[in-house]
Design a protein around this motif. Sequence first.
Motif, mmCIF file in Angstrom:
data_model
loop_
_atom_site.group_PDB
_atom_site.id
_atom_site.type_symbol
_atom_site.label_atom_id
_atom_site.label_comp_id
_atom_site.label_asym_id
_atom_site.label_seq_id
_atom_site.Cartn_x
_atom_site.Cartn_y
_atom_site.Cartn_z
ATOM 1 N N ASP A 397 0.831 -1.209 0.000
ATOM 2 C CA ASP A 397 0.000 0.000 0.000
ATOM 3 C C ASP A 397 0.862 1.254 0.000
ATOM 4 O O ASP A 397 0.562 2.246 0.684
ATOM 5 C CB ASP A 397 -0.952 0.014 1.199
ATOM 6 C CG ASP A 397 -2.038 -1.048 1.090
ATOM 7 O OD1 ASP A 397 -2.292 -1.500 -0.038
ATOM 8 O OD2 ASP A 397 -2.603 -1.425 2.120
ATOM 9 N N GLY A 398 1.973 1.213 -0.742
ATOM 10 C CA GLY A 398 2.803 2.396 -0.919
ATOM 11 C C GLY A 398 3.811 2.652 0.176
ATOM 12 O O GLY A 398 4.575 3.611 0.090
ATOM 13 N N VAL A 399 3.879 1.803 1.215
ATOM 14 C CA VAL A 399 4.789 2.034 2.336
ATOM 15 C C VAL A 399 5.699 0.817 2.485
ATOM 16 O O VAL A 399 5.231 -0.325 2.501
ATOM 17 C CB VAL A 399 4.008 2.277 3.648
ATOM 18 C CG1 VAL A 399 4.958 2.450 4.821
ATOM 19 C CG2 VAL A 399 3.124 3.504 3.506
ATOM 20 N N LEU A 400 7.013 1.073 2.617
ATOM 21 C CA LEU A 400 7.975 -0.013 2.787
ATOM 22 C C LEU A 400 7.901 -0.583 4.201
ATOM 23 O O LEU A 400 7.807 0.161 5.175
ATOM 24 C CB LEU A 400 9.392 0.482 2.518
ATOM 25 C CG LEU A 400 9.854 0.501 1.062
ATOM 26 C CD1 LEU A 400 11.227 1.142 0.951
ATOM 27 C CD2 LEU A 400 9.875 -0.896 0.470
ATOM 28 N N GLN A 401 7.957 -1.919 4.295
ATOM 29 C CA GLN A 401 7.938 -2.594 5.593
ATOM 30 C C GLN A 401 8.994 -3.686 5.595
ATOM 31 O O GLN A 401 9.083 -4.480 4.664
ATOM 32 C CB GLN A 401 6.555 -3.214 5.854
ATOM 33 C CG GLN A 401 5.412 -2.219 5.867
ATOM 34 C CD GLN A 401 4.073 -2.892 6.111
ATOM 35 O OE1 GLN A 401 3.996 -3.993 6.632
ATOM 36 N NE2 GLN A 401 2.993 -2.221 5.729
ATOM 37 N N ASP A 402 9.825 -3.710 6.642
ATOM 38 C CA ASP A 402 10.805 -4.791 6.808
ATOM 39 C C ASP A 402 10.057 -6.066 7.168
ATOM 40 O O ASP A 402 9.277 -6.091 8.119
ATOM 41 C CB ASP A 402 11.799 -4.457 7.917
ATOM 42 C CG ASP A 402 12.730 -3.312 7.533
ATOM 43 O OD1 ASP A 402 12.542 -2.759 6.431
ATOM 44 O OD2 ASP A 402 13.632 -2.985 8.326
ATOM 45 N N LYS A 403 10.304 -7.127 6.419
ATOM 46 C CA LYS A 403 9.575 -8.364 6.654
ATOM 47 C C LYS A 403 10.471 -9.554 6.975
ATOM 48 O O LYS A 403 10.123 -10.401 7.786
ATOM 49 C CB LYS A 403 8.715 -8.709 5.416
ATOM 50 C CG LYS A 403 7.489 -7.832 5.257
ATOM 51 C CD LYS A 403 6.505 -8.079 6.383
ATOM 52 C CE LYS A 403 5.236 -7.261 6.221
ATOM 53 N NZ LYS A 403 4.299 -7.478 7.337
ATOM 54 N N THR A 502 -0.286 12.349 -14.534
ATOM 55 C CA THR A 502 1.013 12.697 -13.969
ATOM 56 C C THR A 502 1.076 12.342 -12.491
ATOM 57 O O THR A 502 0.056 12.236 -11.813
ATOM 58 C CB THR A 502 1.311 14.200 -14.139
ATOM 59 O OG1 THR A 502 0.441 14.945 -13.278
ATOM 60 C CG2 THR A 502 1.089 14.642 -15.565
ATOM 61 N N GLY A 503 2.289 12.191 -12.007
ATOM 62 C CA GLY A 503 2.509 11.850 -10.610
ATOM 63 C C GLY A 503 3.776 11.027 -10.482
ATOM 64 O O GLY A 503 4.372 10.606 -11.479
ATOM 65 N N PRO A 504 4.211 10.755 -9.267
ATOM 66 C CA PRO A 504 5.426 9.961 -9.071
ATOM 67 C C PRO A 504 5.203 8.495 -9.403
ATOM 68 O O PRO A 504 4.079 8.056 -9.680
ATOM 69 C CB PRO A 504 5.731 10.153 -7.578
ATOM 70 C CG PRO A 504 4.399 10.455 -6.966
ATOM 71 C CD PRO A 504 3.632 11.219 -8.005
ATOM 72 N N THR A 505 6.271 7.718 -9.391
ATOM 73 C CA THR A 505 6.183 6.285 -9.637
ATOM 74 C C THR A 505 5.271 5.630 -8.608
ATOM 75 O O THR A 505 5.350 5.908 -7.418
ATOM 76 C CB THR A 505 7.582 5.648 -9.562
ATOM 77 O OG1 THR A 505 8.422 6.269 -10.523
ATOM 78 C CG2 THR A 505 7.521 4.162 -9.824
ATOM 79 N N GLY A 506 4.388 4.740 -9.084
ATOM 80 C CA GLY A 506 3.496 4.032 -8.180
ATOM 81 C C GLY A 506 2.273 4.804 -7.747
ATOM 82 O O GLY A 506 1.647 4.454 -6.749
ATOM 83 N N SER A 507 1.920 5.868 -8.473
ATOM 84 C CA SER A 507 0.750 6.665 -8.072
ATOM 85 C C SER A 507 -0.515 6.284 -8.830
ATOM 86 O O SER A 507 -1.525 6.965 -8.709
ATOM 87 C CB SER A 507 1.043 8.158 -8.272
ATOM 88 O OG SER A 507 1.385 8.435 -9.614
ATOM 89 N N SER A 595 -1.238 9.347 -22.195
ATOM 90 C CA SER A 595 0.138 9.053 -21.802
ATOM 91 C C SER A 595 0.382 9.541 -20.374
ATOM 92 O O SER A 595 -0.490 10.157 -19.746
ATOM 93 C CB SER A 595 1.137 9.705 -22.759
ATOM 94 O OG SER A 595 2.450 9.236 -22.499
ATOM 95 N N THR A 596 1.589 9.252 -19.854
ATOM 96 C CA THR A 596 1.960 9.639 -18.486
ATOM 97 C C THR A 596 3.230 10.469 -18.495
ATOM 98 O O THR A 596 4.026 10.424 -19.436
ATOM 99 C CB THR A 596 2.194 8.398 -17.594
ATOM 100 O OG1 THR A 596 3.391 7.737 -18.007
ATOM 101 C CG2 THR A 596 1.030 7.442 -17.664
ATOM 102 N N LEU A 597 3.411 11.203 -17.403
ATOM 103 C CA LEU A 597 4.588 12.060 -17.242
ATOM 104 C C LEU A 597 4.852 12.171 -15.744
ATOM 105 O O LEU A 597 3.932 12.165 -14.934
ATOM 106 C CB LEU A 597 4.321 13.444 -17.844
ATOM 107 C CG LEU A 597 5.521 14.294 -18.261
ATOM 108 C CD1 LEU A 597 6.304 13.614 -19.364
ATOM 109 C CD2 LEU A 597 5.048 15.664 -18.737
ATOM 110 N N HIS A 598 6.126 12.276 -15.374
ATOM 111 C CA HIS A 598 6.481 12.382 -13.955
ATOM 112 C C HIS A 598 6.610 13.845 -13.561
ATOM 113 O O HIS A 598 7.661 14.463 -13.733
ATOM 114 C CB HIS A 598 7.791 11.639 -13.677
ATOM 115 C CG HIS A 598 7.674 10.156 -13.811
ATOM 116 N ND1 HIS A 598 7.147 9.349 -12.834
ATOM 117 C CD2 HIS A 598 7.993 9.326 -14.829
ATOM 118 C CE1 HIS A 598 7.160 8.093 -13.225
ATOM 119 N NE2 HIS A 598 7.673 8.049 -14.438
ATOM 120 N N THR A 599 5.534 14.403 -13.025
ATOM 121 C CA THR A 599 5.559 15.775 -12.511
ATOM 122 C C THR A 599 4.741 15.821 -11.228
ATOM 123 O O THR A 599 4.004 14.892 -10.900
ATOM 124 C CB THR A 599 4.974 16.776 -13.518
ATOM 125 O OG1 THR A 599 3.635 16.395 -13.849
ATOM 126 C CG2 THR A 599 5.811 16.844 -14.789
#
Length: 747
Positions: A397-403, A502-507, A595-599
Motif C-alpha cells: 500500500d505504498g509504504v515499505l515494511q521490513d519483513k 502525472t505523478g510519481p512512480t506508483g501513483s 500518456s503519463t509524465l512524472h511531474t
Amino acid sequence: MGKRYSSLFVGQEPSAAPLDQAPAAPYRLLLVDDEPGILAALRRVFQRENYVLHFARNGVEALKILANQPVHLVISDFMMPRMNGSELLAQVRERWPETIRIMLTGHANTEAVMGSIKGGAVYRFILKPWNDDDLRLSIALALEQYTLQQRNRSLEQENQKQHRDLETLAKLSVTNRSQLAILLHKKGLLNAQQIQQLHKEMQTHKTPVLRQLMQHEWLDGEKVYELLRKDLMFDEIDLREFQVDASLLALVPQAICTRQLVLPLRVADKRLRLAMADPLDQGLIDELGFMTGLSIHPLLCRLGQLQDKLHELFGEPGNQLEDLTTVVGSSDPYEGIEIVLDDDSGSESLEQLLGSSEDPPAIRLVNAVILEALRLGASDIHIHPRTKHVVVRYRIDGVLQDKIQIPSALLMSLVSRIKVMAELDITERRRPQDGRITVKTPMRIVDLRISTLPTINGEKVVMRVLERQSAAQSLEDLGLSPHNLRRLLHVVNKPQGIILATGPTGSGKTTTLFALLQHEASPEKNYVTIEDPVEFHVDLAGQVPVRERIGLNFSNVLRAILRQDPDVILLGEIRDSDTAEVAFHAALTGHLVFSTLHTNSAAATIARLFDLGLKPYVLASALEAIIAQRLVRRICSLCREQVQPPHERLQSLGPEFLEGGMRFFQGKGCNQCHQGYKGRVGIHEVLTMSDRLRDAIAQGASAMQLQAMAREQGMTTLLDDAREKIAQGLTTVEEVLRLLGPQTLQE
C-alpha cells in the motif's frame, strides 16, 4: 569457575556464568615441553589463575594424561624428541576434538607450524620468548572459544529437538484434510479453482485449510464458524475465560499448536479435549491421537479466540526468518512456480533450474521471497544489504515494511540467482543493471522489473511487481470525486488531443489511463497501446511491449503505430523530447492519445513539456486535460474510529483543515489490515483546457499563473481532494502529510 578474559582488563572477579556456557569446574590445562625451565615459567604465568595445571615432558606422557582425564586446553612445544608438537596435537585433534590446541615454539621453521594450523591441528601458535600478559590473554580467549563451542553444541541439541517437532509436523498428511474446503464448495462459497489452489498450498506448506482460507480472505472466519456450529453441531468451547493446564502443553509441540491451530485443554479417561478451529480436519485428529496415545475429543473454537490464546501462551509468532530457513533447508515447496526467461524462447521449469544450479538453497530462497510478496500484495520487493544482515522489504500500500532478515552470507548467491533469472551478467558487481523476470504461479502471472545497484554492503536489488493479468478498472472505480469525474468525462469522449496522467512512480497513472481507454470502448475504433512492460491485458486493443535491447523504444514504436491507422493510442510514458514530439503531433493529426509524465502537479506538467522542447502553439493546440494524482492508504473499515489529530499537523496542511465541524478518522489496527490501513484510494487534480488557458500557454505563462487561472475555472487541487477524502473517512491526516507534505510554514 575459571576467570573470564574480561577480568584481565577490569581487574575484578567475573560473575558466575550459566552451566551451559562454561564448565562447572575450573578449566584444566595440559602444558607439554621437554625443557623443565619452560614448564616452570609456564607454571609461574598461570599460578594466579583459577586453572588446574597438568605437565608432560613429551608427547607420550601427554597422551597418557589425556587418556585418564579430560583437558580443556593443551599448550605444546614444537621441537620435542620422539614426537614433535604437530604430531601430538594432530592426535589430540583426532581423539579429543573438543580440546583447544595451542603450539608454543621458537623454532624458525614456520612452514611446518603453519602447516599444522592449516591442517586444523592447531588453534593458534605463540612464539618464544612470550609476553606474560599476552600469553594469559591468548589462553583466556582460547578458553572463551571452548565455552562458545559448548554453547553451540547445546544450541545444536536444542535445534535437533525443534527439528524433530518439525519432522512430526511435516508428517501430517494432506489426505482427508480438505473436508472443510469441500463442504464450503458444496455450499457454493468456494469454486473449483479455489479448491485446487487450497489443496496445492496445503501440500506445500503443511498448514490447515482454514489458515490458507484466511490468508486469501475469500471468506469471513465468522461465517465458517457459524457453518460448523449450526450445520454440523460440533461441541463448542469459549477460550476467553478458560485456564489452560500448562502440563498439557507438552503433549502437542508448540510448533504444531501454532501452525495447525489447535490447543490441548483437558485429559480425562485417556481422552484429550482439543480446541480446534477446524474440527473437520480428521487427518490431523488421527495424527495427534497417534502422537499422544489418547483419543481426541475435538471442540469447535472461534479462530480469533484460539489465536489470542496461543499468543498468550507462547508469545509472538516466530520471526519469518525461521519459516524461510525451513524453506531453504528443505525440499523446494514452490514447484508450481515457473520462471520464464524469455517470452520468445519458451519457458524453463523450476525443476530444470534446480538441477542446473550450483546452489539450490538460493533458488528456494528467491522463490520464497517472491511468493511472500505476492501473498502480501506488495508492489515492490527491496533486497537491502545492511551491515550485519540482509533485509527483505516489501512496499505494501505504498509504504515499505521490513519483513524478512537473511544472513549476509546468503546475499551473493541470492543476487546471483536473481541475475540468472533476469539474464543479467552475474560477474558484474560494480555497475547497476536492469532486467525483467516473468513469474508464473498456478493462479497468477506477474512481471518483475529488476534493478541492481552496488552499495558498500553489497548489491541492492529492487523488484517491481507488475500484474500480467490485471483487469483494468472503470472510471467510476478510481475514487474520483463527482466534480473531477464530470470534468474528465467531458474530455475523454473527444475524438483527438492528448490527455496526460502525472505523478510519481506508483501513483496509479497507468491504471487511470486504461480506465480512460476502456470508457465506452467500441469495436468501431482501433485501439493500440505501447507499454514497458504490458501491465493490463485488453482484448479490444493491440498491445505492443517495448524492447529496448533490440532498439524498439517508445518513439520508434509510436512512429510505426501511426501507420497502423489508430484511433486511440495509449503511450506508457513520455520519457524524452523525441517521444513527446511524436505524441503531440499524433494528437494534432486526428488521434486521441493517452500518456503519463512524472511531474508534481497539473500546472507543473506544462512547464515540463516546455523543457522537453515542445513549441507553445503545439502544446496549446493538442493538450486536452492533465490528471495529477497520488495514492493514499485507505483506512480499514473494520477498525476505523474517530480521532482528533494534533493542532500542529492540521495547521501545517492549511487553514481549511482547522474549520469547525470537520471530522477525522484513523484505523486502530486489526488482523485484517496493515497498521490500520487496507488498500489505497486516489486523490486527483484534473485540469481541463479552455480557450483562456490555451491562449496563456501559447503566450508562455508560468506554472503559477496557469495554476491560478485553472483554479478560477473550477479546478480542485490535490490538497482540496485530499481534504474531501479525509472528511469522508477514507484516509488520514498523516497519509496526506506523507504524500503531499506540509503546505504552510508554521511561525
